[in-house]
Design an enzyme around this catalytic site. Structure first.
Site, PDB file in Angstrom:
ATOM      1  N   PRO A   4      14.901   0.189  -6.319  1.00  0.00           N
ATOM      2  CA  PRO A   4      14.723  -0.710  -5.177  1.00  0.00           C
ATOM      3  C   PRO A   4      15.302  -0.112  -3.898  1.00  0.00           C
ATOM      4  O   PRO A   4      16.346   0.542  -3.929  1.00  0.00           O
ATOM      5  CB  PRO A   4      15.529  -1.948  -5.576  1.00  0.00           C
ATOM      6  N   GLY A  36       9.900  -1.496  -5.040  1.00  0.00           N
ATOM      7  CA  GLY A  36       8.825  -2.345  -4.536  1.00  0.00           C
ATOM      8  C   GLY A  36       9.093  -3.830  -4.455  1.00  0.00           C
ATOM      9  O   GLY A  36       8.237  -4.560  -3.957  1.00  0.00           O
ATOM     10  N   ARG A  54      14.172  -1.717  -0.209  1.00  0.00           N
ATOM     11  CA  ARG A  54      14.147  -2.874   0.686  1.00  0.00           C
ATOM     12  C   ARG A  54      14.948  -4.062   0.139  1.00  0.00           C
ATOM     13  O   ARG A  54      15.670  -4.725   0.890  1.00  0.00           O
ATOM     14  CB  ARG A  54      12.688  -3.304   0.865  1.00  0.00           C
ATOM     15  N   CYS A  82       6.519   3.288  26.745  1.00  0.00           N
ATOM     16  CA  CYS A  82       5.250   3.292  27.481  1.00  0.00           C
ATOM     17  C   CYS A  82       4.058   3.341  26.552  1.00  0.00           C
ATOM     18  O   CYS A  82       3.347   4.357  26.468  1.00  0.00           O
ATOM     19  CB  CYS A  82       5.231   4.463  28.447  1.00  0.00           C
ATOM     20  N   TYR A 118      14.008   0.279   6.363  1.00  0.00           N
ATOM     21  CA  TYR A 118      12.925   0.914   7.116  1.00  0.00           C
ATOM     22  C   TYR A 118      13.040   0.601   8.610  1.00  0.00           C
ATOM     23  O   TYR A 118      12.039   0.426   9.294  1.00  0.00           O
ATOM     24  CB  TYR A 118      11.557   0.519   6.527  1.00  0.00           C
TER      25      TYR A 118
HETATM   26  N1  LLP Z   1      10.342   4.549  -5.192  1.00  0.00           N
HETATM   27  C1  LLP Z   1       9.316   5.231  -4.636  1.00  0.00           C
HETATM   28  C2  LLP Z   1       8.717   6.337  -5.375  1.00  0.00           C
HETATM   29  C3  LLP Z   1       8.852   4.878  -3.355  1.00  0.00           C
HETATM   30  O1  LLP Z   1       7.834   5.536  -2.825  1.00  0.00           O
HETATM   31  C4  LLP Z   1       9.448   3.790  -2.665  1.00  0.00           C
HETATM   32  C5  LLP Z   1       8.997   3.399  -1.328  1.00  0.00           C
HETATM   33  C6  LLP Z   1      10.529   3.127  -3.287  1.00  0.00           C
HETATM   34  C7  LLP Z   1      10.935   3.522  -4.559  1.00  0.00           C
HETATM   35  C8  LLP Z   1      11.256   1.996  -2.646  1.00  0.00           C
HETATM   36  O2  LLP Z   1      10.410   0.933  -2.385  1.00  0.00           O
HETATM   37  P1  LLP Z   1      11.021  -0.480  -1.939  1.00  0.00           P
HETATM   38  O3  LLP Z   1      11.841  -1.010  -3.065  1.00  0.00           O
HETATM   39  O4  LLP Z   1      11.840  -0.286  -0.724  1.00  0.00           O
HETATM   40  O5  LLP Z   1       9.819  -1.302  -1.673  1.00  0.00           O
HETATM   41  N2  LLP Z   1       8.127   2.059   5.538  1.00  0.00           N
HETATM   42  C9  LLP Z   1       7.508   1.010   4.771  1.00  0.00           C
HETATM   43  C10 LLP Z   1       7.870   1.101   3.302  1.00  0.00           C
HETATM   44  C11 LLP Z   1       7.505   2.427   2.677  1.00  0.00           C
HETATM   45  C12 LLP Z   1       7.866   2.491   1.224  1.00  0.00           C
HETATM   46  C13 LLP Z   1       7.651   3.843   0.661  1.00  0.00           C
HETATM   47  N3  LLP Z   1       8.071   4.017  -0.691  1.00  0.00           N
HETATM   48  C14 LLP Z   1       7.881  -0.343   5.371  1.00  0.00           C
HETATM   49  O6  LLP Z   1       8.571  -0.371   6.386  1.00  0.00           O
HETATM   50  O7  LLP Z   1       7.473  -1.389   4.861  1.00  0.00           O
END
Ligand code: LLP
Length: 425
Positions: free
Chosen positions: A275, A239, A277, A349, A378
């Site tokens: 992590p 996150g 993103r 489209c 993503y």
């Molecule tokens: N762990 C779990 C259980 C998750 O559901 C997620 C993301 C992560 C880790 C990794 O999160 P990050 O560190 O990347 O924030 N498609 C969306 C983001 C969806 C995230 C879903 N879960 C976007 O483009 O912003």
């Protein structure tokens, strides 16, 4: 030194000019910087060094084998969310013993494959899933290592589609019910209860909700331990947000790690972070070319449309989350030029097909190359073949070298697996 920057009037990724990549590989193309990925990983790994920890890269952000291999080579584990991601993680060289598997809807065959592989643990999201994993492990003569994903009911203050920490989402088990779920798990014959897990949302730019969630997680973990569970790890999820605008505030890895370790660092457990993103988002751009421009009659302040060859099927974030991605011309604009306000759109489209709305940009013309920034996470993973558009190529840059790490799809790829049945011949 930023890994995507102008040098001598041309935008580079590391030492490679992006126009050279466009010439050789075409557009649209995702371009990732190896140095940026490794630097982000190392910064986070270093920031957590005071305690036993494991950085489990969330493959959902970018599952390209080369990207995952680059992280595997630094010692990363993986957070996977499907049998397909488990396959990718293993294929890229991440040891099963460093893989955690989350998701509200694991199929029996996916559970069985993960058990056979010997993963570090399942992050279990319901009582029913506990029973299913226990039964499958029994059938296979294996023991299943599990953590329960607890939902701490904290508002992560992010886009509602990527917020998961409130109890009305489908994710995890609410904390109020989770201790009973742990009791149940401890009574199941084929489970080893090794962890506690939590993830409240994505693109968190404010650490306060995380601090709150970790405090609740810490108190809850002590209760689980008091039940006699042989806990080995506490998984705080992913996150960490990244800056999408020039100058947008986002947590630095040291501040994030401090929040994690102050929250759960003293439990004597391995701390897992997931992590996605943060490791890859700003390591990538989507390279696209201007096809046409045309004036806009009325509207949102934009005076024209800039039509590029990348679309919502390549990068859906603007359409789906109203997400902002910086757009920069590959040829450095002359200083002092007047910006032109434009809607940057793709060929698909749908009116939802846009990369930017009412955006002041240097004047762009047919043939110009544009980099869509912060597209490493993503981006490609959410791409589709909508409008029968072959998915973009992916390139990994390493110093002066670059390699196509996923070929652009062909028209044959588009129809692979389809058949015209005998009764239509
Ligand atoms: N762990 C779990 C259980 C998750 O559901 C997620 C993301 C992560 C880790 C990794 O999160 P990050 O560190 O990347 O924030 N498609 C969306 C983001 C969806 C995230 C879903 N879960 C976007 O483009 O912003």
């Amino acid at each position: 030194m930023p890994t995507v920057a102008y040098r001598g009037g041309r935008l580079h990724c590391e030492e490679v000019p992006l126009d050279a990549i466009a010439r050789e590989v075409g557009t649209p193309t995702f371009v990732y910087s190896h140095a940026a990925i490794v630097a982000a990983y190392d910064a986070l790994d270093r920031a957590l060094a005071a305690r036993p920890h494991l950085v489990c890269y969330a493959l959902k952000a970018n599952g390209n084998l080369a990207v995952v291999r680059a992280l595997a080579a630094r010692g990363a584990g993986a957070d996977v969310t499907s049998g397909g991601e488990l396959y990718r993680a293993l294929a890229a060289g991440i040891p099963a013993s460093r893989i955690v598997y989350a998701g509200v809807g694991k199929r029996d065959d996916e559970i069985a494959t993960a058990l056979e592989a010997g993963i570090l643990g399942f992050n279990v999201e319901s009582e029913a899933e506990l029973e299913a994993i226990d039964a499958i492990a029994g059938r296979l003569g294996r023991r299943a290592r599990v953590a329960i994903r607890v939902n701490p009911d904290v508002d992560p203050r992010t886009h509602p589609y990527i917020a998961t920490g409130l109890t009305d989402t489908k994710f995890g088990i609410p904390m109020g019910r989770a201790l009973d779920a742990y009791r149940r798990a401890l009574g199941l014959a084929h489970l080893d209860v090794v962890g506690v897990d939590c993830h409240i949302g994505s693109q968190l730019t404010d650490l306060a909700p995380l601090a709150e969630a970790f405090a609740r997680l810490r108190a809850f973990t002590l209760e689980v331990r008091a039940l006699g569970a042989p806990l080995e790890y506490v998984d705080v999820g992913g996150g960490i947000g990244i800056p999408y605008h020039e100058g947008q505030a986002a947590p630095d890895p040291d501040a994030y790690a401090r929040t994690v370790l102050e929250g759960v660092g003293d439990l004597g457990l391995t701390v897992i972070v997931e992590p996605g993103r943060f490791l890859v988002g700003n390591a990538g751009v989507l390279l696209t070319r201007v096809l046409f421009t045309k004036p806009r009659a009325v509207g949102n302040g934009a005076t024209r449309f800039v039509i590029v060859d990348a679309a919502m099927n390549d990068l859906i974030r603007p359409s789906l989350y109203q997400a902002h991605h910086d757009l920069v011309p590959v040829a450095e604009p002359a200083p002092g030029g007047e910006p032109v306000v434009a809607d940057v759109v793709g060929p698909v489209c749908e009116s939802a097909d846009f990369l930017a709305k009412a955006r002041p940009l240097p004047p762009l013309e047919r043939g110009d190359l544009v980099a869509v920034r912060s597209a490493g996470a993503y981006g490609f993973v959410m791409a589709s073949n909508y409008n029968a558009r072959p998915r973009a190529a992916e390139v990994l840059v390493h110093g002066r070298e670059f390699a196509v790490v996923r070929a652009r799809e062909t028209y044959e790829d588009l129809v692979r697996g389809e058949t015209i049945p005998p009764f239509l011949r």
